[in-house]
Scaffold this motif. Structure first.
Motif, mmCIF file in Angstrom:
data_model
loop_
_atom_site.group_PDB
_atom_site.id
_atom_site.type_symbol
_atom_site.label_atom_id
_atom_site.label_comp_id
_atom_site.label_asym_id
_atom_site.label_seq_id
_atom_site.Cartn_x
_atom_site.Cartn_y
_atom_site.Cartn_z
ATOM 1 N N HIS A 199 20.266 23.738 37.259
ATOM 2 C CA HIS A 199 20.495 24.200 35.893
ATOM 3 C C HIS A 199 20.841 25.674 35.834
ATOM 4 O O HIS A 199 20.514 26.346 34.868
ATOM 5 C CB HIS A 199 19.275 23.928 35.020
ATOM 6 N N THR A 208 20.193 34.728 42.247
ATOM 7 C CA THR A 208 20.583 35.581 43.357
ATOM 8 C C THR A 208 19.318 36.090 44.022
ATOM 9 O O THR A 208 18.416 36.588 43.346
ATOM 10 C CB THR A 208 21.437 36.759 42.848
ATOM 11 N N CYS A 264 17.438 38.020 47.631
ATOM 12 C CA CYS A 264 17.620 38.909 48.764
ATOM 13 C C CYS A 264 16.600 38.504 49.824
ATOM 14 O O CYS A 264 15.402 38.448 49.542
ATOM 15 C CB CYS A 264 17.386 40.345 48.305
ATOM 16 N N TYR A 305 9.739 30.144 40.798
ATOM 17 C CA TYR A 305 9.535 29.498 42.090
ATOM 18 C C TYR A 305 10.218 30.250 43.225
ATOM 19 O O TYR A 305 11.376 30.639 43.104
ATOM 20 C CB TYR A 305 10.089 28.074 42.046
ATOM 21 N N THR A 360 10.333 29.719 47.670
ATOM 22 C CA THR A 360 9.966 28.754 48.709
ATOM 23 C C THR A 360 8.645 29.094 49.404
ATOM 24 O O THR A 360 7.733 28.266 49.461
ATOM 25 C CB THR A 360 11.060 28.708 49.801
ATOM 26 N N ALA A 364 8.517 37.859 51.223
ATOM 27 C CA ALA A 364 9.657 38.609 51.774
ATOM 28 C C ALA A 364 10.953 38.400 51.000
ATOM 29 O O ALA A 364 11.777 39.300 50.902
ATOM 30 C CB ALA A 364 9.859 38.227 53.233
ATOM 31 N N VAL A 365 11.146 37.193 50.459
ATOM 32 C CA VAL A 365 12.390 36.930 49.730
ATOM 33 C C VAL A 365 12.203 37.354 48.270
ATOM 34 O O VAL A 365 11.227 36.971 47.629
ATOM 35 C CB VAL A 365 12.770 35.439 49.811
ATOM 36 N N LYS A 366 13.121 38.190 47.785
ATOM 37 C CA LYS A 366 13.013 38.686 46.404
ATOM 38 C C LYS A 366 14.090 38.047 45.532
ATOM 39 O O LYS A 366 15.239 37.896 45.975
ATOM 40 C CB LYS A 366 13.218 40.206 46.351
ATOM 41 N N ILE A 367 13.726 37.739 44.298
ATOM 42 C CA ILE A 367 14.732 37.245 43.364
ATOM 43 C C ILE A 367 15.387 38.442 42.694
ATOM 44 O O ILE A 367 14.714 39.286 42.103
ATOM 45 C CB ILE A 367 14.092 36.314 42.314
ATOM 46 N N VAL A 368 16.713 38.536 42.830
ATOM 47 C CA VAL A 368 17.441 39.665 42.263
ATOM 48 C C VAL A 368 17.791 39.373 40.806
ATOM 49 O O VAL A 368 17.620 40.204 39.928
ATOM 50 C CB VAL A 368 18.729 39.946 43.079
ATOM 51 N N SER A 369 18.299 38.189 40.561
ATOM 52 C CA SER A 369 18.622 37.804 39.185
ATOM 53 C C SER A 369 18.595 36.295 39.077
ATOM 54 O O SER A 369 18.660 35.579 40.079
ATOM 55 C CB SER A 369 19.999 38.335 38.788
ATOM 56 N N ARG A 370 18.524 35.840 37.839
ATOM 57 C CA ARG A 370 18.352 34.412 37.622
ATOM 58 C C ARG A 370 18.959 34.050 36.284
ATOM 59 O O ARG A 370 18.636 34.677 35.280
ATOM 60 C CB ARG A 370 16.846 34.154 37.545
ATOM 61 N N GLN A 371 19.875 33.128 36.241
ATOM 62 C CA GLN A 371 20.386 32.653 34.953
ATOM 63 C C GLN A 371 20.224 31.144 34.895
ATOM 64 O O GLN A 371 20.924 30.434 35.602
ATOM 65 C CB GLN A 371 21.872 32.987 34.762
ATOM 66 N N ILE A 372 19.273 30.735 34.091
ATOM 67 C CA ILE A 372 19.067 29.297 33.957
ATOM 68 C C ILE A 372 19.724 28.868 32.652
ATOM 69 O O ILE A 372 19.448 29.407 31.583
ATOM 70 C CB ILE A 372 17.571 28.962 33.975
ATOM 71 N N GLU A 373 20.639 27.934 32.777
ATOM 72 C CA GLU A 373 21.374 27.483 31.597
ATOM 73 C C GLU A 373 20.556 26.440 30.847
ATOM 74 O O GLU A 373 19.802 25.700 31.443
ATOM 75 C CB GLU A 373 22.713 26.860 32.019
#
Lengths: 292, 339
Positions: free
Chosen positions: A169, A173, A175, B72, B74, B201-210
């Motif tokens: 959905h 992005t 890193c 979320y 992983t 360790a893994v970072k969310i930079v941006s998120r667009q949920i439609e």
């Protein structure tokens, strides 16, 4: 941009289940694998393209294919070399046979420990199983982060990779530090075509077994002279592993039963395309309140 | 111990439909096995989530609430899930076959060395005897799924490893509140016990949920097109019929692959599963890959030039003819006969 990277693409040779013809099933109802062409798993080609993009942006990088399968799976390594990969490893041994996704991931991860890549790129899933499990399972076995459903690599530095991923959905992005495992979605760009010059250069690339089978003096000489024509072939003894975790014995899932698909016939009313018959069909649908 | 766990996806404070469907199925399996149904909710600001889950039969609700757990990612979700499973030793663990569940499930199965079957279309409890060793097993989870492009149906079991893990796509199982709500007894998980720094360790930079716009799953009438429709242009006829009948347009994988319709409309094993009141299959041959997603439709009408098309075996009404000719006639007949 970044430093030279050791990139590995996980690829699988699969039966082309999308083009199942009339002869795909044998008379006894089992799948006739011989009638299905063996192809490069489509999303693994998307993965190869991403790997080649990374290679281009990080000069000095190499792209190698790792595939597990029967001897003829060397075809996918050659195919990848024609498109831009530098070489590959075929993991082949009868002891790998009968592996479910977990045993497959174990074998691949043991081979990867030997190759020591900086980044592993795989297709999201293979069309013969549609499970999408091997990428994440390999990442877990190696203790590396994973980024699944990748569509585009936004940025890559010496230590990090920024990836746009496609969710059901939306998009996200993320890193991730390297080393890491990237699985690539089918919505990512298609793989570049085979390059004619590369086809000429690599058409004689062979595994040791293939050379042995060919018994061709000229081929032997070629491969001796040109090390880049040698496709590595590893068996169980070439990777450090616990044999109990391979193949059938390493697979927690067991196939209990296989049933061929025969659609259950039920009474169906036949209509022609005539105006009168279509009319009575619609009248019947309205009368049964199927149509309001 | 040895209960059934359902990993529950949380979207904006609400439990995802697929997780409620799994709880419904989990409740049924738990009753068959005489064990408890436990829900695992991992996220942030989860107050009140236990009430939602209890309605669908959860006896226990495990809650891991921490700002690092939403949205979320992983690794932290894997760490918490594995931690709970190692302590509680479930016999069965179910995940949605969503982009989240298909990211998390394999990671957990790899860490716990337990088998995972993807995209099950049916889950049943049954016995098993190993063909080679003769060992008998009672009350295993039969994980039933199409395989090999949908040309075979495989029943998979995990005799020795626990939990027996499976993913199921949204819409495959029914969603139904439990006849008697579960206790919904809350167990708070000590998140910091399971999370390591490296899990972040893994970072969310941006998120667009439609927003979910298209929802063919909810449609009562679906006019679906296959490769036989021939072109995107011809698909317009299907939209016309759907509009007249008050339905939605669906498509087979072949039609989507050919670019005739967008993926959100795909019905079948790798698309959505639908069970409308009426399913009109236009130019669809009826490969199991497709029929797995629509064979529970109450009524099926097939329009095909080939009277021998496999879809006709499933159809209540089989019209032999060219859909370009048949559909306009259907539209006219409907307009003439409906009130």
């Amino acid at each position: 941009m970044g430093k030279a990277l050791n990139i590995v693409v996980l690829a699988k040779q699969v039966p082309d289940t999308r083009n199942v013809g009339k002869d795909a099933m044998k008379a006894d109802g089992t799948v006739n694998r011989a009638a299905l062409p063996a192809i490069f798993n489509p999303e693994d080609l998307n993965a190869l393209e991403q790997a080649l993009i990374i290679k281009e942006s990080c000069p000095g990088s190499t792209v190698r294919i790792l595939t597990m399968g029967p001897p003829r799976a060397a075809d996918v390594i050659r195919d990848a070399m024609f498109r831009g990969a530098d070489g590959g490893v075929l993991l082949t041994d009868r002891k790998f046979a009968g592996a479910d996704t977990l045993a497959t991931s174990y074998a691949l991860s043991r081979a990867l420990l030997k190759i020591k890549p900086d980044i592993i790129v795989a297709g999201r899933q293979a069309i013969d199983g549609d499970t999408a499990q091997v990428g994440p399972q390999v990442a877990e076995k190696l203790g590396w982060p994973q980024v699944t459903y990748a569509e585009q690599i936004e940025k890559i530095t010496d230590t990090e990779i920024v990836v746009k991923r496609r969710l059901e959905h939306g998009v996200e992005t993320v890193c991730s530090p390297m080393p890491m495992v990237l699985t690539v979605n089918g919505s990512a760009p298609e793989c570049r075509m085979k390059n004619a010059k590369r086809v000429m250069k690599f058409k004689n690339a062979k595994t040791p077994s293939e050379l042995n089978e060919a018994q061709d003096e000229y081929l032997n000489m070629e491969c001796c002279k040109k090390p880049y024509l040698n496709i590595s072939e590893w068996g169980v003894s070439d990777i450090e592993c616990d044999e109990q975790q391979l193949g059938l014995s390493g697979s927690p899932t067991k196939v209990k039963q296989i049933e061929n698909v025969v659609l259950q016939a039920k009474e169906s009313k036949q209509y022609s395309a005539s105006e009168g018959e279509i009319n009575s069909l619609m009248v019947e649908l309205i009368a049964s309140h199927t149509l309001g | 111990m040895n209960n059934i766990f359902v990993y529950c996806e949380i979207e904006g404070g609400a439990v995802a439909d697929v997780s409620l469907e799994l709880l419904t199925k989990g409740r049924e399996l738990a009753d068959t096995l005489g064990c408890k149904l436990e829900a695992l909710a991992i996220g942030h600001n989860l107050n009140g989530i236990d009430k939602q889950l209890a309605l669908y039969g959860a006896d226990t609700v495990w809650i891991a609430d921490d700002r690092e757990l939403a949205p979320y990612r992983t690794l932290p979700h894997t760490a918490v899930t594995c931690g709970v499973f190692e302590a509680e030793k479930p016999q069965i663990a179910l995940f949605g076959a969503t982009s989240l569940g298909r990211d998390l499930g394999p990671r957990v199965s790899s860490a716990l060395h337990s088998g995972l079957t993807a995209d099950c279309t049916s889950l049943v409890i049954g016995d098993h005897q190993d063909a080679r060793t003769g060992t008998k097993y009672e009350n295993l989870l039969y994980q039933i799924r199409p395989a090999f492009g949908g040309n075979i149906i495989a029943t998979i079991v995990n005799p020795d490893c626990r939990p027996q893990m499976a993913t199921v796509r949204e819409g495959v199982m029914k969603k139904e509140q439990a006849a008697k709500p579960g206790k919904g007894e809350v167990r708070q998980i000590d998140v910091r016990k399971y999370l390591k720094d490296t899990d972040l360790a893994v970072k969310i930079v941006s998120r667009q949920i439609e927003e979910r716009k298209l929802n063919i799953k909810g449609a009562q009438i679906i006019v679906s097109g296959g490769y036989g429709v021939g072109s995107k242009e011809n698909f317009k006829l299907l939209y016309e019929l759907a509009e007249v009948l008050g339905g939605e347009v669906g498509a087979s994988r072949a039609a989507v692959d050919a670019g005739f319709a967008e993926h959100a409309r795909q019905v079948g094993q790798t698309g959505v599963t639908v069970r409308p009141k009426l399913y009109i299959a236009c130019g669809i041959s009826g490969q199991i890959q497709h029929t797995a997603g629509m064979d529970q439709s109450a009524m099926v009408v097939s329009i095909n030039t080939d009277p021998e098309a496999p879809i006709n075996k499933l159809a209540d009404y089989a019209v032999t003819g060219d859909l370009l000719d048949v559909i306009p006639k259907m539209i006219n007949a409907y307009k003439a006969n409906s009130k």
